[in-house]
Design a protein around this motif. Structure first.
Motif, PDB file in Angstrom:
ATOM      1  N   CYS A  57       0.822  -1.198   0.000  1.00  0.00           N
ATOM      2  CA  CYS A  57       0.000   0.000   0.000  1.00  0.00           C
ATOM      3  C   CYS A  57       0.865   1.262   0.000  1.00  0.00           C
ATOM      4  N   PHE A 112      -9.006  -8.804   0.790  1.00  0.00           N
ATOM      5  CA  PHE A 112      -7.863  -7.902   0.888  1.00  0.00           C
ATOM      6  C   PHE A 112      -7.385  -7.776   2.335  1.00  0.00           C
ATOM      7  N   ALA A 130      -5.883  -2.094  -5.496  1.00  0.00           N
ATOM      8  CA  ALA A 130      -6.728  -3.213  -5.109  1.00  0.00           C
ATOM      9  C   ALA A 130      -7.666  -3.600  -6.246  1.00  0.00           C
ATOM     10  N   THR A 168      -6.500  -1.880   3.770  1.00  0.00           N
ATOM     11  CA  THR A 168      -6.221  -1.931   2.338  1.00  0.00           C
ATOM     12  C   THR A 168      -6.031  -0.544   1.742  1.00  0.00           C
TER      13      THR A 168
END
Length: 234
Positions: free
Chosen positions: A10, A39, A22, A43
């Motif tokens: 991320c 996820f 994502a 996320t």
């Protein structure tokens, strides 16, 4: 049903960029036959607790338009966010959407880890949803170290437990590989683990997103360095 356990790196506190990352993984998983993509924890922001505490603009509700890339990916998704709560602190929550973008359920983390207790409100109830005739339970990272949580799901007819998590290098490697097959063995459910890979706040995610079968056999596992998905049929 084929399910994808995702792992990604991320960008710190960048909701639109992480939603796009994502969504790209979700589209890839859909192309490989997945009907659901799970996820990791946080996320949309990465594990950036100081930034999340300081900036409510990073908190994400179920109808937040910044989630549109994920909701329009054409596959069901379980995405973890900092969710606005009833009070001044957010919750750590997983939002589940159907393939058509419909919001199916929200689950808020009940067992906050260490410093999270100073910044977030704990959730007050378990998470459940049904997709394709299969019943699912939800857990978020440290939640999964409390076996009574997935145990309640199994007792309630859930066949698959989804674990949105952050396990780092060091002790996290062993925890990742022990806790989740243990849930599968103890409760007779599939376990789907999504994780970070690479920099994740104060840690380095160890990857290894995976799916275990009831009984604890490993069905699919990602590597320890590459954003991607691990897919398995349940």
């Amino acid at each position: 049903m084929k399910i994808a356990a995702a792992q990604l790196t991320c960008l710190p506190a960048d909701v639109p960029a992480n939603a796009a990352r994502a969504a790209a993984l979700a589209v890839r998983a859909r192309a490989e036959g997945a009907e659901l993509v799970v996820f990791p924890e946080f996320t949309l922001t990465g594990y950036e607790l100081a930034a999340l505490a300081a900036d409510p603009g990073l908190w994400t509700g179920a109808d937040d338009p910044r989630l549109d890339p994920l909701r329009s990916a054409g596959v069901a998704t379980a995405v973890n966010v900092a969710l606005p709560g009833a009070g001044p602190r957010p919750l750590i929550a997983t939002l589940v959407y159907g393939a058509d973008g419909t919001h199916l359920t929200t689950y808020a983390k009940q067992h906050l880890f260490r410093h999270e207790q100073d910044l977030f409100e704990p959730g007050a109830g378990d998470g459940r949803f049904e997709l394709g005739g299969i019943r699912f339970s939800l857990g978020i990272c440290y939640d999964n170290h409390f076996p009574e949580l997935p145990g309640r799901g199994a007792a309630d007819g859930c066949r698959v437990h989804l674990a949105s998590s952050l396990y780092g290098t060091g002790d996290g490697i062993g925890e990742r590989a022990t806790v989740h097959p243990g849930i599968a063995r103890e409760h007779g459910v599939y376990v789907v683990l999504a994780n970070h890979v690479g920099p994740a706040g104060p840690w380095t995610g160890c990857g290894g997103a995976a799916v275990w079968a009831p009984g604890g056999a490993l069905l699919a596992e990602a590597d320890d360095r590459t954003p991607g998905v691990a897919l398995a049929s349940v």
